[in-house]
Motif scaffolding. Sequence first.
Motif, PDB file in Angstrom:
ATOM      1  N   GLY A 148      10.014   4.019   0.500  1.00 24.27           N
ATOM      2  CA  GLY A 148       8.910   4.607   1.249  1.00 24.27           C
ATOM      3  C   GLY A 148       7.546   4.038   0.935  1.00 24.27           C
ATOM      4  O   GLY A 148       6.546   4.494   1.496  1.00 24.27           O
ATOM      5  N   GLN A 149       7.485   3.039   0.061  1.00 24.21           N
ATOM      6  CA  GLN A 149       6.182   2.442  -0.252  1.00 24.21           C
ATOM      7  C   GLN A 149       5.579   1.807   0.996  1.00 24.21           C
ATOM      8  O   GLN A 149       6.269   1.138   1.742  1.00 24.21           O
ATOM      9  CB  GLN A 149       6.306   1.364  -1.339  1.00 24.21           C
ATOM     10  CG  GLN A 149       6.740   1.883  -2.687  1.00 24.21           C
ATOM     11  CD  GLN A 149       8.228   1.703  -2.907  1.00 24.21           C
ATOM     12  OE1 GLN A 149       9.010   1.742  -1.954  1.00 24.21           O
ATOM     13  NE2 GLN A 149       8.636   1.528  -4.149  1.00 24.21           N
ATOM     14  N   GLN A 150       4.305   2.061   1.202  1.00 25.78           N
ATOM     15  CA  GLN A 150       3.609   1.395   2.288  1.00 25.78           C
ATOM     16  C   GLN A 150       3.211  -0.001   1.793  1.00 25.78           C
ATOM     17  O   GLN A 150       2.732  -0.160   0.667  1.00 25.78           O
ATOM     18  CB  GLN A 150       2.367   2.186   2.699  1.00 25.78           C
ATOM     19  CG  GLN A 150       1.839   1.802   4.067  1.00 25.78           C
ATOM     20  CD  GLN A 150       0.770   2.761   4.559  1.00 25.78           C
ATOM     21  OE1 GLN A 150       0.267   3.587   3.806  1.00 25.78           O
ATOM     22  NE2 GLN A 150       0.412   2.660   5.835  1.00 25.78           N
ATOM     23  N   VAL A 151       3.411  -0.996   2.622  1.00 30.86           N
ATOM     24  CA  VAL A 151       3.265  -2.381   2.188  1.00 30.86           C
ATOM     25  C   VAL A 151       2.399  -3.168   3.161  1.00 30.86           C
ATOM     26  O   VAL A 151       2.518  -3.029   4.379  1.00 30.86           O
ATOM     27  CB  VAL A 151       4.642  -3.076   2.069  1.00 30.86           C
ATOM     28  CG1 VAL A 151       4.480  -4.549   1.733  1.00 30.86           C
ATOM     29  CG2 VAL A 151       5.499  -2.383   1.018  1.00 30.86           C
ATOM     30  N   ALA A 152       1.523  -3.997   2.601  1.00 29.28           N
ATOM     31  CA  ALA A 152       0.761  -4.982   3.374  1.00 29.28           C
ATOM     32  C   ALA A 152       1.029  -6.343   2.767  1.00 29.28           C
ATOM     33  O   ALA A 152       1.203  -6.465   1.551  1.00 29.28           O
ATOM     34  CB  ALA A 152      -0.732  -4.661   3.336  1.00 29.28           C
ATOM     35  N   GLY A 153       1.077  -7.373   3.596  1.00 32.07           N
ATOM     36  CA  GLY A 153       1.348  -8.689   3.019  1.00 32.07           C
ATOM     37  C   GLY A 153       1.345  -9.772   4.066  1.00 32.07           C
ATOM     38  O   GLY A 153       1.238  -9.518   5.267  1.00 32.07           O
ATOM     39  N   ASN A 186       6.731   6.072  -2.386  1.00 25.41           N
ATOM     40  CA  ASN A 186       5.958   6.841  -1.410  1.00 25.41           C
ATOM     41  C   ASN A 186       4.455   6.606  -1.502  1.00 25.41           C
ATOM     42  O   ASN A 186       3.657   7.469  -1.151  1.00 25.41           O
ATOM     43  CB  ASN A 186       6.259   8.345  -1.546  1.00 25.41           C
ATOM     44  CG  ASN A 186       7.719   8.642  -1.329  1.00 25.41           C
ATOM     45  OD1 ASN A 186       8.334   8.132  -0.394  1.00 25.41           O
ATOM     46  ND2 ASN A 186       8.298   9.445  -2.214  1.00 25.41           N
ATOM     47  N   GLY A 187       4.057   5.446  -2.026  1.00 22.93           N
ATOM     48  CA  GLY A 187       2.638   5.132  -2.094  1.00 22.93           C
ATOM     49  C   GLY A 187       2.073   4.900  -0.711  1.00 22.93           C
ATOM     50  O   GLY A 187       2.667   4.204   0.110  1.00 22.93           O
ATOM     51  N   LYS A 188       0.921   5.486  -0.432  1.00 24.13           N
ATOM     52  CA  LYS A 188       0.268   5.341   0.874  1.00 24.13           C
ATOM     53  C   LYS A 188      -1.139   4.792   0.676  1.00 24.13           C
ATOM     54  O   LYS A 188      -1.855   5.196  -0.238  1.00 24.13           O
ATOM     55  CB  LYS A 188       0.191   6.700   1.590  1.00 24.13           C
ATOM     56  CG  LYS A 188       1.550   7.358   1.830  1.00 24.13           C
ATOM     57  CD  LYS A 188       2.401   6.563   2.803  1.00 24.13           C
ATOM     58  CE  LYS A 188       3.735   7.267   3.069  1.00 24.13           C
ATOM     59  NZ  LYS A 188       4.620   6.454   3.940  1.00 24.13           N
TER      60      LYS A 188
END
Length: 746
Positions: free
Chosen positions: A574-579, A652-654
Amino acid sequence: MGRADARKARKRAARPSGIRRFFTWKKLLGTFFGLVLLCMGAFIVLYLVIDVPEGNPDAQVQSNVYKYSDGATMARTGKVNRELVDLAEVPEGVQHTFVAAENKTFYTDKGIDLKGTARGMLNTVMGKGKQGGSTITQQYVKNYYLTQEQTVSRKLKELVISLKVDQKQSKDDILAGYINTSYYGRGAWGIQAAAQAYYGEDASKLSVPQGAYLAALLQAPNQYDWALASDTGKRLAKARWNYVLDNMVGMHWLSASDRQGMTFDKPIPPKAASGLQGQEGYLYTAARDEVMKELNLTEAQFDAGGYTVTLNINRNKQKQLEKSVKQQLNDKLDRKDKKADARVQAGAVSVDPKTGKVLALYGGEGLSEHYVNNATRTDYQPASTFKPLILAAALEDKATTQSGQNITADTIYDGTSRRPVVDNGEKVGFAPPNEDKKSYGPVTLQTAMNKSINSVFAQLGVDVGMDQVMATAKKLGMDSGDLKPFPAQTLGTMGASPMEMAGVYATLDNHGKKVTPQIVKSVSKQGDRIPLDDAVGEQVISRGAADSVTSVLTGVVDDGTAKTSVRDNAVREGQQVAGKTGTSDDNKSAWFTGYTPDLVTSVGLFGEGALKSSEAGAHVSMEGAGGLPRVDGGSFPAQIWAQYTFNSSSANGKFDLDTDMGKAVQPTTTAPATPTEEPSTDPTPSKSESTEPTPTQSSPSETPTSETPTTEPTQTLPVPTDSPTASWPDDPVEPENGGGNGNGRD
């Protein structure tokens, strides 16, 4: 016989005869006092003549010690395993063990033991070798100011210098010098190295029983080493240990009841010298370089030793990163038998975006196998991982298209492959191909980032102004490569390292506040901590611009080049990811740099000629490695990143984003949804060769319009406002400076 003759006879009888005439008690007494006076005079002369010399350089040589963030020793470097510590760092009870073992009158004597010195000199003259009996001060003088040679002259110097040192230095300074310069066996010089060698602890954590053993060792380091000693040696070591503790009781430094309860604490088995195995060599070189740069030290100054360098490296994350590279890359390569596999080098850096701490680093196969640290090398192109910086420059500068529209994530550009870049109506001589020659037609910047469309970002860079793009790149942390402002730089043709790219993306993750990755947590020399610069600096771009880029980069994961390896990864919780992915020209480098709210990691793969080949050290293609036709950023780099990050980052990091644009805020409609193959370069292409809209869209007019797209583009899209014409150029220009090889780049 007369009286006179009798007196003469008595005198003759009383007068010594023979040898006795020369050795009367008066003469002997006079000679003795004469010798005493002569010795006193000679000693006075010696006292006046002999000065306290400079310290013996060999006694001051130290190792440099490297530790993990939890305090565990990672490595020691240098010729001598010594780390000087202040006496205040050694528990008082442990200090007393050395006095009880060697010199019970230490705190009250004048620094010398005349009887012991005389005995030592006599034994030296008689050839009986080294003898004990010296005070702690004398042993310190021998260790620090003199040498270990056994001569009468050296003994006399020791006596004089000891008296002077006792007058000039405090007892604490002398004791500190003694325990720091003595040899304890196992290659350990000084109490700190000895504490690590025998108990795996710093000197500050030693107990009294442990201190008593180390003090006992000084009498016979090799004979009393518990791991090596014979039964006799162990018996003697134990007896000496008891002697030390009993003396402490006698000196009232230890109560009888405490002494009664003490048991012998066996030392740990010897370990191989802390070296530079595996990744430790790369951690060491990176930390060493950072300290020298931070403190402005030359190699000679730093290598002189005495520095304790604590790294920010988290051992659990370090192990997880190494495991991820092994399982997602190395286990899939056959470096021994396959040329393409042997060419692949991996580098990675993981950073805490809130603090700048480098938590894990992967530098390559090992320092002995590959000397260059892949985590910090700057000779490979970052490719499309540079594209977010172009968008950041556009948003920070509130740039507009050439028709005057404000640039946002929803601004529409022409994604046609090899579309010529135009500046103020003039072609700039740059027409980059997209990856696999695909043409996309009108697309939003969000879609262009998702699909890594070169033609769009080449035009965007010119619209913003390449000077502004390069200035923003420097603000964000890129400073090692050639940042000249020519359009081909939009493809990431400068050099960069995983360390550098991790810092750039950490600054975006940290809402635009500058993050400079720091592998070093702290530096001290002889117990004195040296201040370091803060890893987190000032606001270099606005929070809105940084957060908008982060929002857009979530699209690359959710609906772009990294979705297979990252979005759909089985271990994601559930981790929010940018990349962003990146693949350079001719597949010489491949990247994935991405982040969650609490962890930024940049993974780069580099094609390098194998050491034992004719192309050793050269930049070469990775095509065919691991059985893949092409190693791109969405393959091995993204797979390594995903396994590591999803096992290291909080679930679950947002993201806490202050923005009204981008994928994280609202999904973007892509137009057209299905890319077409690159059209022919025929100067008069037919209508069918042009990029056609999807069936649900009307064809754009040939005349650019100034209409600004809404946040949710309608199905009827305007022609890209930055496109000079809907037709193809007469002679498409090949990208300059490595801008493409026909297949394009990601």
